[in-house]
Design a protein around this motif. Structure first.
Motif, PDB file in Angstrom:
ATOM      1  N   GLU A 213       0.817  -1.220   0.000  1.00  0.00           N
ATOM      2  CA  GLU A 213       0.000   0.000   0.000  1.00  0.00           C
ATOM      3  C   GLU A 213       0.846   1.263   0.000  1.00  0.00           C
ATOM      4  OE1 GLU A 213      -2.603  -0.313   3.308  1.00  0.00           O
ATOM      5  OE2 GLU A 213      -3.780  -1.967   2.454  1.00  0.00           O
ATOM      6  N   GLY A 214       2.179   1.078  -0.070  1.00  0.00           N
ATOM      7  CA  GLY A 214       3.052   2.237  -0.118  1.00  0.00           C
ATOM      8  C   GLY A 214       3.438   2.778   1.241  1.00  0.00           C
ATOM      9  N   ASN A 215       3.216   2.005   2.297  1.00  0.00           N
ATOM     10  CA  ASN A 215       3.585   2.441   3.640  1.00  0.00           C
ATOM     11  C   ASN A 215       4.916   1.815   4.055  1.00  0.00           C
ATOM     12  OD1 ASN A 215       1.071   3.863   4.027  1.00  0.00           O
ATOM     13  ND2 ASN A 215       0.106   1.850   4.314  1.00  0.00           N
ATOM     14  N   ARG A 216       5.672   2.527   4.866  1.00  0.00           N
ATOM     15  CA  ARG A 216       6.960   2.027   5.321  1.00  0.00           C
ATOM     16  C   ARG A 216       6.779   0.973   6.412  1.00  0.00           C
ATOM     17  NH1 ARG A 216      11.226   3.124   1.930  1.00  0.00           N
ATOM     18  NH2 ARG A 216      10.959   5.191   1.055  1.00  0.00           N
ATOM     19  N   VAL A 217       7.563  -0.112   6.304  1.00  0.00           N
ATOM     20  CA  VAL A 217       7.554  -1.169   7.314  1.00  0.00           C
ATOM     21  C   VAL A 217       8.845  -1.044   8.122  1.00  0.00           C
ATOM     22  CG1 VAL A 217       7.480  -3.644   7.737  1.00  0.00           C
ATOM     23  CG2 VAL A 217       6.255  -2.678   5.773  1.00  0.00           C
ATOM     24  N   PRO A 218       8.771  -0.667   9.403  1.00  0.00           N
ATOM     25  CA  PRO A 218       9.982  -0.463  10.211  1.00  0.00           C
ATOM     26  C   PRO A 218      10.838  -1.725  10.273  1.00  0.00           C
ATOM     27  CG  PRO A 218       8.038   0.393  11.337  1.00  0.00           C
ATOM     28  CD  PRO A 218       7.530  -0.387  10.167  1.00  0.00           C
ATOM     29  N   LEU A 219      12.140  -1.534  10.345  1.00  0.00           N
ATOM     30  CA  LEU A 219      13.064  -2.662  10.424  1.00  0.00           C
ATOM     31  C   LEU A 219      13.087  -3.242  11.832  1.00  0.00           C
ATOM     32  CD1 LEU A 219      16.069  -1.242   8.340  1.00  0.00           C
ATOM     33  CD2 LEU A 219      14.158  -2.652   7.567  1.00  0.00           C
ATOM     34  N   THR A 220      13.456  -4.515  11.925  1.00  0.00           N
ATOM     35  CA  THR A 220      13.481  -5.204  13.219  1.00  0.00           C
ATOM     36  C   THR A 220      14.804  -5.014  13.948  1.00  0.00           C
ATOM     37  OG1 THR A 220      14.183  -7.240  12.102  1.00  0.00           O
ATOM     38  CG2 THR A 220      11.812  -6.952  12.496  1.00  0.00           C
ATOM     39  N   VAL A 221      15.814  -4.457  13.264  1.00  0.00           N
ATOM     40  CA  VAL A 221      17.085  -4.169  13.925  1.00  0.00           C
ATOM     41  C   VAL A 221      17.141  -2.687  14.259  1.00  0.00           C
ATOM     42  CG1 VAL A 221      18.363  -6.051  12.863  1.00  0.00           C
ATOM     43  CG2 VAL A 221      18.220  -3.868  11.683  1.00  0.00           C
ATOM     44  N   SER A 222      17.824  -2.349  15.342  1.00  0.00           N
ATOM     45  CA  SER A 222      17.869  -0.966  15.790  1.00  0.00           C
ATOM     46  C   SER A 222      19.304  -0.516  16.034  1.00  0.00           C
ATOM     47  CB  SER A 222      17.040  -0.788  17.068  1.00  0.00           C
ATOM     48  OG  SER A 222      17.499  -1.668  18.082  1.00  0.00           O
ATOM     49  N   THR A 223      19.491   0.780  16.074  1.00  0.00           N
ATOM     50  CA  THR A 223      20.810   1.368  16.321  1.00  0.00           C
ATOM     51  C   THR A 223      21.352   0.917  17.674  1.00  0.00           C
ATOM     52  OG1 THR A 223      20.177   3.305  15.022  1.00  0.00           O
ATOM     53  CG2 THR A 223      22.060   3.548  16.488  1.00  0.00           C
ATOM     54  N   GLY A 224      22.633   0.563  17.693  1.00  0.00           N
ATOM     55  CA  GLY A 224      23.277   0.138  18.929  1.00  0.00           C
ATOM     56  C   GLY A 224      23.329  -1.361  19.118  1.00  0.00           C
ATOM     57  N   SER A 225      22.569  -2.110  18.326  1.00  0.00           N
ATOM     58  CA  SER A 225      22.549  -3.570  18.455  1.00  0.00           C
ATOM     59  C   SER A 225      23.844  -4.175  17.900  1.00  0.00           C
ATOM     60  CB  SER A 225      21.364  -4.166  17.702  1.00  0.00           C
ATOM     61  OG  SER A 225      20.146  -3.692  18.216  1.00  0.00           O
TER      62      SER A 225
END
Length: 259
Positions: A213-225
């Protein structure tokens, strides 16, 4: 438009049928053949070209002074190859690596998903890093350019240091862990014996891929990991501080490590 064929061979390629190109036996080289002659019109034995990679560089006629990319494509002016190492040592031509960066000079209207058009993630003038084998090379306005899809852009460089790279889409930037100097038993390792690690710390993450639908899907990895990633994935870079970095897709991150 004219096209230049670029025939690239490996060092082990036998070129007995090409006596005037003896140097190609010893090192990877490039043989340029005008398309007006045709690959078969030069009298080469076809068996000599087994395993060759054929690349076509499009030359845009000087009468065309403007080029507008369509859809989610981007026109990039390629950065010239570095002629010096970080320590100021001049590099011979054979040691100069192919650049993976450039400046955006034109963008398309954006990616279409159904009836929705997603605006481009990069703007004209942005300094970007792109995947090594992405896009189509062309000579335009007397300079080397690349036209590629936005999904092939790894990230935007906000400074000249790769540690400040802003990843796009599903890309993540990782600072690679330092190589172990000793074995578990305390033996010092030589440079040749040091195995390149596939572990590092996530420095920055992209906004995520687009769904149907054109929406962003957040990633499962995060900064600092601290993460374990696929050994042969991504694009590698050297930071100004001498540290190693790698930019890759989130799907190439295999696990999150914790103590």
């Amino acid at each position: 438009m004219a096209t230049t064929l670029q025939l690239t061979g490996s060092p082990s390629l036998a070129l007995k049928a090409l006596p005037s190109f003896e140097g190609l036996k010893r090192s990877p080289s490039t043989l340029r053949v005008p398309t007006s002659l045709g690959a078969s019109g030069v009298g080469f034995d076809r068996r000599c070209f087994r395993g060759l990679v054929v690349k076509a560089t499009t030359v845009v006629s000087p009468k065309f002074t403007s080029l507008k990319p369509l859809g989610d494509r981007v026109l990039v002016k390629i950065k010239a190859s570095e002629e010096k190492t970080g320590g100021g040592i001049l590099l011979p031509t054979t040691a100069q690596s192919k650049p993976q960066g450039g400046v955006v000079v034109a963008v398309g209207e954006g990616k279409s998903i159904g009836k929705k058009t997603i605006d481009p993630s990069v703007l004209t003038g942005a300094q970007i890093v792109y995947s090594k084998y992405a896009g189509t090379e062309m000579e335009f306005n007397g300079a080397n350019h690349l036209i590629l899809k936005e999904e092939d852009i790894v990230g935007v460089l906000e400074t000249d240091d790769v540690k400040d790279l802003k990843p796009l889409n599903d890309r993540v930037l990782i600072k690679v862990a330092e190589v172990e100097e000793k074995t578990a038993g305390g033996l010092l390792l030589t440079e040749a014996a040091k195995e390149k690690p596939s572990i590092g710390t996530v420095i920055a993450v992209g906004p995520g891929p687009l769904d149907e639908e054109g929406n962003r899907v957040p990633l499962t990895v995060s900064t600092g990991s601290t993460v374990l990633y696929s050994k042969y994935a991504g694009s590698e870079f050297k930071g100004e501080d001498g540290s190693d970095y790698i930019a890759l897709r989130a799907s190439d991150v295999m696990a999150i490590l914790s103590s």
